[in-house]
Design a protein around this motif. Structure first.
Motif: not given
Length: 141
Positions: A34, A39, A42, A47-48, A50-51, A84
């Motif tokens: 990450y 974050r 794109d 990953t991040n 929030e995901e 979301t």
């Protein structure tokens, strides 16, 4: 019931140019990348937070809903939950759970009521200090 789970985050470098890795106790995530780019932009693999919150919330909610449906003597064929997560001005301001369920012999009103209860009692919902919106769709099998 009481249990603990562990995860580790390692970060190297500055906030914008640095990179980190995440590892979970189960090793499902193991040195998963990450960074600022994964974050806030794109295109880079990784990953991040929030995901990961979205995945945790969707998974927890689906399992909680399944338990509540079972208590009401229903068994879902499929519960498909998209989460979301909205990040705005340094805060997570909203999570939208979009639920599509295939549950034999249940009517739409009862499914909505049980889904709303699941949203309220889901441990991840209770953890998050943000607006949580639920959208429900029931399909018949």
């Amino acid at each position: 019931m009481k249990f603990t789970r562990k995860a580790n985050a390692q970060w190297k470098g500055s906030g914008k140019e640095g990179k980190g890795s995440l590892t979970t106790g189960s090793k499902v995530l193991e040195n998963t990348q990450y960074s600022f780019h994964t974050r806030f932009e794109d295109g880079e693999k990784g990953t991040n937070p929030e995901e990961l919150i979205g995945a945790a919330h969707a998974g927890c909610f689906a399992m909680q809903l399944s338990f509540l449906l079972n208590e009401a003597e229903f068994t879902a064929t499929t519960l498909d939950v998209d989460a979301t997560v909205t990040f705005e001005d340094g805060s997570i301001t909203q999570v939208v759970l979009n639920l599509e369920g295939d549950v034999p012999n249940i009517d739409a009103e009862q499914f909505q009521q049980i889904a709303n209860k699941a949203k309220e009692v889901c441990p991840i919902s209770k953890l998050l200090n943000t607006k949580i919106e639920l959208k429900v769709s029931l399909t018949s099998s």
